[in-house]
Each structure stands twice: as structure tokens, then as C-alpha cells.
Design a protein around this motif. Structure first.
Motif, PDB file in Angstrom:
ATOM      1  N   THR A 283       0.871  -1.164   0.000  1.00  0.00           N
ATOM      2  CA  THR A 283       0.000   0.000   0.000  1.00  0.00           C
ATOM      3  C   THR A 283       0.911   1.217   0.000  1.00  0.00           C
ATOM      4  O   THR A 283       2.121   1.089   0.189  1.00  0.00           O
ATOM      5  N   THR A 284       0.353   2.394  -0.206  1.00  0.00           N
ATOM      6  CA  THR A 284       1.169   3.604  -0.174  1.00  0.00           C
ATOM      7  C   THR A 284       0.306   4.812   0.201  1.00  0.00           C
ATOM      8  O   THR A 284      -0.839   4.895  -0.227  1.00  0.00           O
ATOM      9  N   PRO A 285       0.867   5.741   0.968  1.00  0.00           N
ATOM     10  CA  PRO A 285       0.159   6.984   1.249  1.00  0.00           C
ATOM     11  C   PRO A 285       0.422   8.055   0.189  1.00  0.00           C
ATOM     12  O   PRO A 285      -0.149   9.130   0.225  1.00  0.00           O
ATOM     13  N   ARG A 286       1.304   7.757  -0.764  1.00  0.00           N
ATOM     14  CA  ARG A 286       1.701   8.743  -1.764  1.00  0.00           C
ATOM     15  C   ARG A 286       0.693   8.838  -2.914  1.00  0.00           C
ATOM     16  O   ARG A 286       0.068   7.845  -3.266  1.00  0.00           O
ATOM     17  N   PRO A 287       0.583  10.018  -3.526  1.00  0.00           N
ATOM     18  CA  PRO A 287      -0.348  10.186  -4.655  1.00  0.00           C
ATOM     19  C   PRO A 287       0.170   9.497  -5.915  1.00  0.00           C
ATOM     20  O   PRO A 287       1.374   9.230  -6.045  1.00  0.00           O
ATOM     21  N   PRO A 288      -0.723   9.211  -6.849  1.00  0.00           N
ATOM     22  CA  PRO A 288      -0.329   8.506  -8.074  1.00  0.00           C
ATOM     23  C   PRO A 288       0.830   9.140  -8.835  1.00  0.00           C
ATOM     24  O   PRO A 288       1.730   8.417  -9.284  1.00  0.00           O
TER      25      PRO A 288
END
Length: 161
Positions: free
Chosen positions: A80-85
Motif C-alpha cells: 500500500t502507499t500513502p503517496r499520490p499517483p
């Protein structure tokens, strides 16, 4: 021979990288960050994982050193990631470009300077096997993304192959 074989291997790796990007093309942020499987991974998280795989195998294993990370390694749950696309996709493209630079500068039979732990590390004896592993890794996750895309919006058959 080395150049022809290297170009062939890179052609197959690039095809899988292109498939990954084509499969997620057109998905909105909500879909890119939504898990549709019990394990909880997200399409964007899987792409960030592939970025880390490129970085690990070509930088750490082939060259024995790593470029600095733009964020902490452990700031989210696996896949998963909290970063934007745009950040994740930019990171993926940058890691692929860096990997290509390393491949261009390294003979296929060059022994890795780093070592991956476990049995897989023993199998990786040269750059050729690193590239083959990344073809396998990228294709495997492209298949995962295919399934996620179908579950998200019903689209199938995406990608250049």
C-alpha cells in the motif's frame, strides 16, 4: 552476442513494465488506492512495490549500493502507499530508467556486488539472472493488476501484449 541478448531481455522487461502502466491507465485515485483482495494490497501500492524491486535488484544487488530514498522505507503497510499517483508513477519510471542505465553499463555475465538473502540469492549469479527475475516479478504483478482492474471496473485485456 552480449548486446543482442541484453536488448532481447530488456525488450521483454520493457513489455512487462508497459503492461503494468497500461493496466492501470485511466483509473481514478479512488480505484488506484482501493483494495479488492483480502490481503489488502492496492494497485498503487503494488506499483510502488515494483519500484522498490527495481531499486533493490538493479542497484543493491547488481551494483552493491542504493540511491537515497525520497521517503522513509517503512511508512505504510506492505503493498500500500500513502503517496499520490503522480509521485508513485514518477518513482516507478525513475527506478526503471536507473535500472536501464545499470544494465547498459554492466556485462550480462557480471557477478552481483550485493547478495539477496535466502535461496533466491544463491540463484542470482549474474546480471542476466537479475533481468530474468525482474521479468518474472513484473509479469507476475501485471497479472495481479489485471485481476484487480477487472474487479474494479470490469476492463480486461489491457496492455501491449
Amino acid at each position: 552476442m552480449d548486446d543482442a541478448e541484453k536488448q532481447t531481455l530488456l525488450m521483454f522487461l520493457e513489455a512487462q513494465r508497459s503492461s503494468v502502466l497500461a493496466i492501470i491507465d485511466g483509473l481514478e485515485v479512488e480505484a488506484l488506492t482501493k483494495s479488492v483482495v483480502p490481503s489488502g494490497w492496492t494497485p498503487l501500492g503494488l506499483i510502488e512495490h515494483l519500484s522498490h524491486a527495481e531499486r533493490h535488484w538493479f542497484q543493491k544487488i547488481v551494483t552493491g549500493s542504493l540511491d537515497p530514498m525520497p521517503w522513509p522505507d517503512d511508512d505504510c503497510a506492505p503493498l500500500t502507499t500513502p503517496r499520490p499517483p503522480d509521485v508513485v508513477l514518477g518513482f516507478y519510471q525513475a527506478q526503471c530508467a536507473r535500472s536501464n542505465e545499470i544494465v547498459a553499463a554492466t556485462p550480462l555475465d557480471a557477478a552481483p556486488r550485493g547478495r539477496h538473502p535466502g535461496d533466491l540469492g544463491a540463484e542470482i549469479t549474474d546480471l542476466r539472472r537479475v533481468i530474468l527475475h525482474m521479468i518474472e516479478e513484473t509479469a507476475r504483478h501485471a497479472g495481479h493488476l489485471d485481476i484487480a482492474r477487472e474487479l474494479l471496473d470490469g476492463k480486461t485485456g489491457l496492455g501491449p501484449r
